[in-house]
Design a protein around this motif. Structure first.
Motif, mmCIF file in Angstrom:
data_model
loop_
_atom_site.group_PDB
_atom_site.id
_atom_site.type_symbol
_atom_site.label_atom_id
_atom_site.label_comp_id
_atom_site.label_asym_id
_atom_site.label_seq_id
_atom_site.Cartn_x
_atom_site.Cartn_y
_atom_site.Cartn_z
ATOM 1 N N ARG A 133 32.590 60.322 28.702
ATOM 2 C CA ARG A 133 31.759 60.940 29.859
ATOM 3 C C ARG A 133 31.268 59.998 30.854
ATOM 4 N N ASP A 169 26.017 65.439 27.713
ATOM 5 C CA ASP A 169 26.185 66.814 28.225
ATOM 6 C C ASP A 169 27.651 67.227 28.342
ATOM 7 N N GLY A 170 27.945 68.756 28.122
ATOM 8 C CA GLY A 170 29.064 69.286 28.310
ATOM 9 C C GLY A 170 30.340 68.844 27.116
#
Length: 118
Positions: free
Chosen positions: A76, A98-99
């Motif tokens: 990421r 996140d994600g």
């Protein structure tokens, strides 16, 4: 004129269990992904840098110095839009970036493909 081949997205699958890695790779190939299989996070990190995949699927517990959660953070950081799916038989001890999607094992094929193509 020859037929043009459809665009195939690249996926990196990181799993130290050969059978599970092969099964995930087969599912993704049937969904028109080009799959790079890796047994450990160190090899996968090289594949991420060299191939810029659209998708990373990694187990949490891997052989080597880096685990799947650390690999997810690296992926990421290097590519914030890359789709990352972390799988494990246990909830990850560390916080996922996140994600990133977490799927508990056993992972059902329909669920895996839905998350991979999301």
């Amino acid at each position: 004129m020859g037929q043009s081949k459809p665009f195939r997205r690249t996926a990196v699958v990181v799993e130290d269990d050969d059978i599970q890695r092969e099964m995930i790779a087969m599912l993704l190939e049937e969904s028109n992904f080009r799959v790079i299989q890796c047994e450990d996070a160190e090899t996968a990190s090289l594949a991420l840098k060299a191939c810029h995949p659209a998708l990373l699927i990694t187990d949490v517990n891997l052989t080597g110095k880096m685990n799947g959660v650390e690999l997810a953070h690296l992926a990421r950081t290097n590519d914030p839009v890359m789709r990352v799916v972390v799988i494990s038989g246990q909830n990850p001890a560390a916080v996922l970036p996140d994600g990133v999607t977490f799927l508990p094992k056993p992972v059902y094929p329909v669920t895996l493909i839905r998350e991979a193509t999301h």
